[in-house]
Motif scaffolding. Structure first.
Motif, short mmCIF file in Angstrom:
data_model
loop_
_atom_site.label_atom_id
_atom_site.label_comp_id
_atom_site.label_asym_id
_atom_site.label_seq_id
_atom_site.Cartn_x
_atom_site.Cartn_y
_atom_site.Cartn_z
N GLN A 152 0.69 -1.13 0.13
CA GLN A 152 -0.13 -0.02 0.44
C GLN A 152 0.89 1.44 0.13
O GLN A 152 0.38 2.22 -1.34
CB GLN A 152 -1.14 -0.15 1.01
CG GLN A 152 -2.11 1.12 1.47
CD GLN A 152 -2.60 1.19 0.11
OE1 GLN A 152 -3.48 0.02 -0.18
NE2 GLN A 152 -3.70 1.94 0.05
N LEU A 153 2.00 1.07 0.62
CA LEU A 153 2.61 2.00 0.87
C LEU A 153 3.68 2.48 -0.52
O LEU A 153 3.71 3.97 -1.20
CB LEU A 153 3.75 2.03 1.85
CG LEU A 153 4.79 3.79 1.46
CD1 LEU A 153 3.58 4.43 2.36
CD2 LEU A 153 5.69 3.01 3.12
N ASP A 154 4.05 1.47 -1.23
CA ASP A 154 4.52 1.51 -2.43
C ASP A 154 3.68 2.31 -3.51
O ASP A 154 3.79 2.89 -4.30
CB ASP A 154 5.21 0.29 -3.08
CG ASP A 154 5.90 0.12 -3.96
OD1 ASP A 154 6.79 1.20 -4.07
OD2 ASP A 154 4.88 -0.46 -5.50
N ARG A 155 2.29 2.44 -3.42
CA ARG A 155 1.60 2.56 -4.30
C ARG A 155 0.91 3.79 -3.89
O ARG A 155 1.03 4.69 -4.91
CB ARG A 155 -0.15 1.78 -3.70
CG ARG A 155 -0.33 0.12 -4.50
CD ARG A 155 -1.49 -1.01 -4.39
NE ARG A 155 -1.70 -1.73 -4.43
CZ ARG A 155 -2.40 -2.36 -4.23
NH1 ARG A 155 -3.44 -1.66 -3.80
NH2 ARG A 155 -2.36 -3.59 -4.88
N THR A 156 0.97 4.64 -2.94
CA THR A 156 0.81 6.10 -2.44
C THR A 156 1.70 6.50 -3.00
O THR A 156 2.19 7.83 -3.20
CB THR A 156 0.64 5.45 -0.86
OG1 THR A 156 0.01 4.73 -0.10
CG2 THR A 156 0.72 7.30 -0.78
N PHE A 157 3.66 6.09 -2.65
CA PHE A 157 4.72 6.29 -3.28
C PHE A 157 4.80 6.71 -5.37
O PHE A 157 4.98 7.81 -5.38
CB PHE A 157 5.66 5.35 -3.33
CG PHE A 157 6.31 5.62 -1.72
CD1 PHE A 157 5.88 6.78 -0.77
CD2 PHE A 157 7.24 4.98 -0.87
CE1 PHE A 157 6.11 7.09 0.54
CE2 PHE A 157 7.36 5.13 -0.19
CZ PHE A 157 7.23 6.14 0.96
N ARG A 158 3.92 5.55 -5.53
CA ARG A 158 3.95 5.53 -6.71
C ARG A 158 2.68 6.77 -7.35
O ARG A 158 2.89 7.92 -8.42
CB ARG A 158 2.83 4.73 -7.64
CG ARG A 158 4.30 3.32 -7.98
CD ARG A 158 3.73 1.59 -8.17
NE ARG A 158 4.90 0.87 -7.60
CZ ARG A 158 5.51 0.35 -8.88
NH1 ARG A 158 5.37 1.03 -10.12
NH2 ARG A 158 6.63 -0.45 -8.76
N PHE A 159 1.73 6.56 -6.85
CA PHE A 159 1.02 8.19 -6.81
C PHE A 159 1.53 9.04 -6.84
O PHE A 159 0.86 10.55 -7.36
CB PHE A 159 -0.96 7.82 -5.96
CG PHE A 159 -1.69 8.98 -6.05
CD1 PHE A 159 -2.24 8.97 -7.19
CD2 PHE A 159 -1.37 9.34 -5.15
CE1 PHE A 159 -3.21 9.48 -7.88
CE2 PHE A 159 -2.82 10.86 -5.08
CZ PHE A 159 -3.35 10.78 -6.36
N LEU A 160 1.66 9.50 -5.50
CA LEU A 160 2.64 10.87 -4.94
C LEU A 160 3.35 11.33 -6.76
O LEU A 160 3.53 12.35 -6.39
CB LEU A 160 2.66 10.85 -3.82
CG LEU A 160 4.04 11.72 -3.35
CD1 LEU A 160 3.21 13.30 -3.58
CD2 LEU A 160 4.41 11.67 -2.25
#
Length: 456
Positions: A152-160
């Motif tokens: 989930q954190l990796d997805r958040t980083f990609r989105f950011l």
């Protein structure tokens, strides 16, 4: 330097603003990325460490009491399907949650756990980012490893990162657009100045800049308009002077022409040097007479005192009439099926055609082709000759007043006054057209006149 493409001032300003905006936004994006990603990563790692510390105490207590439900305990400790728990004991490895190979763990991480030193490391296990926490077991020999998923954190980083990159690119494009808009508004007075100067250079001495409300632009407009007023007065004064002089010369010149004509009829009675001097005198008198007539017409054109109301003119019919009125062998006329019409002054256009034919007769043995064509909304007149042609360096000069090209300074032959082509250029310009000389295919010169077609 030649060959080096230079952007216009407008685009240079737009690019500078765009690049500046891009750099500023990039710096801000990097700062936001570092702060946000660092904070979220630390929070996730701390959360994983705290959870692992709670879980290892439960495992340690189970081992201390000798409970037989260790495997069930490990199964209950997995917080999500992607969580992996590894319990390393002498000769045995217990696994709970997502099954992974124990060999994927770095040996230094396990060694620190066996030495009683808690440790943590970010890993990619089977394509899933995890944070592996290694803790020693105090009541029994062994190492506890918990792999907390960071999907989930990796997805958040990609989105950011996508948001920051898109924002940075959009900021750069917006900077270019704002720079283009601002530079266009800022350079609008310069564009007006260029247009007014071009109109003056084209003969419109009435062109002026509008009054400016901006205090920074008012001196520019005032100075330009004052300069244009002074130039107009000077040109009109010179034109009136030339007209007055030419008019005053007409009476004595008429007497000289009549006297020269009488002497020309009695040329056979004047032999030797006196006869040759008479030939030179009569030739110069004829050239002088043409020059005075041309000066009168130029002065009238400069003063703009004889502009009639423009009328639609069939250019092919006009050229046909001029050719029919000229003595000598007929010149072939080439014309399109539909003759172009122009809006203008018939007398001036007659003079344009006559002067071009006179120029060909005087310097190139006569015209060999005359064409009236239609090209992209322009009425095109071509006059070809088989003379020596016009050198490239003289193709603009010959349309200046009193420029006779390579024959400048010669006497005793019919070299012209040096005003015929200048009148052609002036009359064509008054019709909103252009005139130039090109190299004729096969040799010689081709004089090309282009005037906008009339919309009938």
């Amino acid at each position: 330097m030649r060959g080096v493409h230079r952007f216009s001032l407008r685009w240079r300003v737009a690019m500078v603003l765009g690049i500046g905006s891009l750099l500023l936004t990039s710096v801000l994006a990097l700062v936001v990325w570092n702060l946000a990603s660092g904070y979220m990563l630390r929070q996730r790692e701390q959360s994983a460490v705290r959870q692992a510390e709670v879980n290892v105490r439960l495992v340690d207590e189970s081992l201390r009491t000798g409970s037989h439900g260790l495997e069930e305990l490990l199964t209950g400790l997995t917080a999500s399907p992607d969580t992996t728990i590894l319990l390393f004991r002498p000769g045995r490895v217990l696994t709970s949650g997502r099954q992974v190979d124990a060999s994927v763990l770095p040996p230094p991480l396990l060694r620190m756990g066996r030495e009683g030193v808690p440790a943590g490391q970010r890993l990619i296990v089977d394509g899933i980012p995890v944070y592996a926490v290694t803790l020693p077991i105090t009541n029994a020999e062994g190492v506890y490893v918990e792999m907390a998923p960071m999907v989930q954190l990796d997805r958040t980083f990609r989105f950011l990162s996508a948001v920051l990159v898109t924002t940075t690119v959009a900021s750069g494009l917006l900077g270019v657009m704002l720079g283009s808009w601002a530079s266009r508004r800022a350079l609008r007075p310069l564009t007006a100045l260029t247009a007014a100067a071009s109109r003056i250079a084209g003969g419109d001495l009435k062109a002026r800049l509008p009054e400016q409300s901006d205090p920074d632009l008012t001196p520019l407009a005032t100075t330009f308009n004052a300069t244009a007023d002074a130039l107009e007065r000077r040109v009109l004064r010179d034109a009136r002077f030339a007209g007055d002089v030419s008019h005053e010369l007409r009476s004595p010149l008429t007497t000289m022409v009549n006297a020269a004509e009488v002497l020309r009829r009695r040329r056979t009675e004047i032999p030797g040097t006196a006869g040759r001097a008479l030939d030179l005198l009569t030739s110069e008198v004829d050239r002088f007479a043409r020059m005075v007539v041309d000066l009168l017409e130029i002065s009238r054109a400069d003063q703009q005192v004889d502009d009639p109301t423009p009328e639609p003119i069939d250019l092919a019919a006009l050229v046909t009439n001029v050719l029919a009125a000229r003595p000598g062998a007929p010149v072939p006329l080439e014309a399109d099926g539909t003759s172009p019409h122009v809006l203008g002054d018939r007398r001036r256009l007659d003079r344009v055609v006559s002067n071009l034919l006179d120029n060909a007769a005087r310097h190139a043995g006569g015209a060999v082709r005359v064409a009236v064509l239609r090209r992209a909304g322009q009425a095109r007149l071509e006059v070809d000759d088989e003379g020596p042609g016009v050198p490239v360096e003289l193709r603009e000069r010959i349309f200046e007043r009193f420029d006779r090209g390579t024959r400048a300074g010669s006497r005793g032959t019919d070299t012209g006054s040096g005003l015929g082509l200048a009148l052609v250029a002036q009359h064509v310009q008054r019709h909103g057209g252009s005139v130039r000389v090109e190299e004729r295919p096969g040799g010689g010169a081709r004089f090309v006149v282009e005037i906008p077609e009339a919309q009938l």
